[in-house]
Write an enzyme that holds these catalytic residues in place. Structure first.
Site, mmCIF file in Angstrom:
data_model
loop_
_atom_site.group_PDB
_atom_site.id
_atom_site.type_symbol
_atom_site.label_atom_id
_atom_site.label_comp_id
_atom_site.label_asym_id
_atom_site.label_seq_id
_atom_site.Cartn_x
_atom_site.Cartn_y
_atom_site.Cartn_z
ATOM 1 N N SER A 71 0.715 -0.345 10.168
ATOM 2 C CA SER A 71 1.604 0.104 11.243
ATOM 3 C C SER A 71 2.554 1.225 10.819
ATOM 4 O O SER A 71 3.715 1.240 11.219
ATOM 5 C CB SER A 71 2.385 -1.080 11.827
ATOM 6 O OG SER A 71 1.487 -2.018 12.401
ATOM 7 N N LYS A 86 -11.170 3.989 11.681
ATOM 8 C CA LYS A 86 -11.880 2.729 11.977
ATOM 9 C C LYS A 86 -13.053 3.018 12.928
ATOM 10 O O LYS A 86 -13.600 4.119 12.889
ATOM 11 C CB LYS A 86 -10.897 1.693 12.528
ATOM 12 C CG LYS A 86 -9.703 1.503 11.582
ATOM 13 C CD LYS A 86 -8.890 0.285 11.854
ATOM 14 C CE LYS A 86 -7.741 0.234 10.851
ATOM 15 N NZ LYS A 86 -6.919 -0.956 10.982
ATOM 16 N N HIS A 119 -10.960 -2.625 2.176
ATOM 17 C CA HIS A 119 -10.048 -2.778 3.327
ATOM 18 C C HIS A 119 -10.075 -4.238 3.782
ATOM 19 O O HIS A 119 -11.127 -4.880 3.751
ATOM 20 C CB HIS A 119 -10.481 -1.850 4.460
ATOM 21 C CG HIS A 119 -9.460 -1.777 5.552
ATOM 22 N ND1 HIS A 119 -9.327 -2.772 6.497
ATOM 23 C CD2 HIS A 119 -8.493 -0.863 5.823
ATOM 24 C CE1 HIS A 119 -8.319 -2.459 7.303
ATOM 25 N NE2 HIS A 119 -7.798 -1.302 6.916
ATOM 26 N N GLU A 163 -1.820 -2.757 1.594
ATOM 27 C CA GLU A 163 -1.864 -2.991 3.038
ATOM 28 C C GLU A 163 -1.688 -4.475 3.334
ATOM 29 O O GLU A 163 -2.670 -5.232 3.318
ATOM 30 C CB GLU A 163 -3.207 -2.519 3.612
ATOM 31 C CG GLU A 163 -3.452 -1.037 3.481
ATOM 32 C CD GLU A 163 -4.329 -0.512 4.611
ATOM 33 O OE1 GLU A 163 -3.987 0.520 5.179
ATOM 34 O OE2 GLU A 163 -5.341 -1.161 4.945
ATOM 35 N N GLU A 189 -10.124 -5.558 6.599
ATOM 36 C CA GLU A 189 -11.096 -5.873 7.657
ATOM 37 C C GLU A 189 -12.482 -6.101 7.066
ATOM 38 O O GLU A 189 -13.241 -6.943 7.547
ATOM 39 C CB GLU A 189 -11.095 -4.750 8.719
ATOM 40 C CG GLU A 189 -9.841 -4.831 9.590
ATOM 41 C CD GLU A 189 -9.350 -3.510 10.160
ATOM 42 O OE1 GLU A 189 -10.127 -2.534 10.201
ATOM 43 O OE2 GLU A 189 -8.172 -3.459 10.560
ATOM 44 N N GLY A 233 -2.203 -3.000 12.305
ATOM 45 C CA GLY A 233 -2.486 -2.976 13.738
ATOM 46 C C GLY A 233 -1.615 -3.915 14.556
ATOM 47 O O GLY A 233 -1.892 -4.176 15.722
ATOM 48 N N ASN A 236 -7.328 6.543 8.737
ATOM 49 C CA ASN A 236 -8.482 5.645 8.816
ATOM 50 C C ASN A 236 -8.772 5.443 10.305
ATOM 51 O O ASN A 236 -8.064 4.711 10.985
ATOM 52 C CB ASN A 236 -8.123 4.310 8.136
ATOM 53 C CG ASN A 236 -9.186 3.252 8.335
ATOM 54 O OD1 ASN A 236 -10.292 3.541 8.805
ATOM 55 N ND2 ASN A 236 -8.866 2.009 7.981
HETATM 56 P P1 PGA Z 1 -2.678 0.526 11.239
HETATM 57 O O1 PGA Z 1 -3.927 0.344 10.246
HETATM 58 O O2 PGA Z 1 -1.958 1.771 10.816
HETATM 59 O O3 PGA Z 1 -3.283 0.652 12.601
HETATM 60 O O4 PGA Z 1 -1.835 -0.688 11.093
HETATM 61 C C1 PGA Z 1 -3.828 0.627 8.879
HETATM 62 C C2 PGA Z 1 -5.141 0.359 8.194
HETATM 63 O O5 PGA Z 1 -5.798 -0.645 8.523
HETATM 64 O O6 PGA Z 1 -5.583 1.120 7.294
#
Ligand code: PGA
Length: 249
Positions: A211, A11, A94, A166, A96, A172, A9
């Site tokens: 992460s 982003k 997601h 998640e 976010e 992140g 992903n």
């Molecule tokens: P990350 O993000 O691996 O940077 O923690 C995962 C995601 O949001 O899909």
């Protein structure tokens, strides 16, 4: 036996130059017989990534989709458009999107349905905040997020979908859920699905996200209900992403 799946992903990261570099790196990867690889670039890069990866087994997805088929919805992109441009997957729900753009359970379910109507495979994200985990609400919350989709799409719809667990506190932040924490939630997700259909539950790919790195992927994938990963930050570094994929294969 479920196939492994690792999805990047990206982003809202990248430029024409960095995307071209990532595609070059992805083209050099050796594919595994038992695990698939996909990447989800920002919308504008999708056509060039689809073209660049055409000769590989790597598939492409989008990070979001409209719940509407077409019309006066400024700024939106429909599932039909994504399918026409060669997408195989689309991420829905997601965290976010849920927290920053107010995507509700209802809207997420509608996006899931819209994606499947044109043959895209939705990657449904579920997961709790730190406060919800500390309050002991993780399993009920994840179940609610899952049932919102099952109630509107039907249980069979999950046979053509992927679920990604998640935990928001791990995204992140460099804090990964421990393999035991992740496995517990993954097993619960599978049980919830199994109550409606044991066949669908047995075939469902459940990815972990939050992460995931080259050095923690293998211990996560060693758990029986963790079928792969949805990878943010580490998917932008080809060596890290390749190592995560190799751990799944
Ligand atoms: P990350 O993000 O691996 O940077 O923690 C995962 C995601 O949001 O899909």
């Amino acid at each position: 036996m479920r196939r492994g799946l690792v999805v990047g992903n990206w982003k809202m990261h990248g430029s024409k130059a960095s995307v071209a570099e990532l595609v070059t790196g992805l083209k050099r990867l050796t594919s595994h017989a038992d695990a698939d690889l996909a990447v989800c670039p920002p919308y504008v890069f999708i056509p060039s990534v689809v073209d660049g990866l055409a000769a590989t087994d790597i598939t492409v997805g989008a990070q979001n989709v409209s719940d509407q088929a077409e019309g006066a919805f400024t700024g939106e992109v429909s599932a039909g458009m994504l399918a026409e441009f060669g997408c195989r997957y689309v991420i829905v729900g997601h965290s976010e999107r849920r927290t920053l753009f107010a995507d509700s359970d209802k809207l997420v379910a509608a996006k899931f349905v819209a994606a499947q109507q044109v043959g895209l495979t939705p990657i449904l994200c579920v997961g709790e905040s730190l406060a919800q985990r500390e309050a002991g609400e993780t399993l009920t919350l994840v179940e609610e997020q899952l049932l919102a989709v099952i109630d509107s799409a039907g249980i069979q719809a999950l046979s053509k979908a992927v679920v990604a667990y998640e935990p928001i506190w791990a995204i992140g932040t460099g804090k990964t859920a421990s393999p035991e924490q992740a496995q517990q939630v993954h097993a619960h997700i599978r049980q919830v699905v199994a109550k409606a259909s044991s066949t669908v539950a047995a075939g469902l790919q459940i990815l972990y996200g939050g992460s995931v790195k080259a050095d923690n992927a293998a211990e996560l994938f060693a758990n029986q209900d963790i079928d792969g990963a949805l990878v943010g930050g580490a998917s932008l570094q080809i060596e890290d992403f390749a190592a995560i994929y190799n751990a799944a294969g």
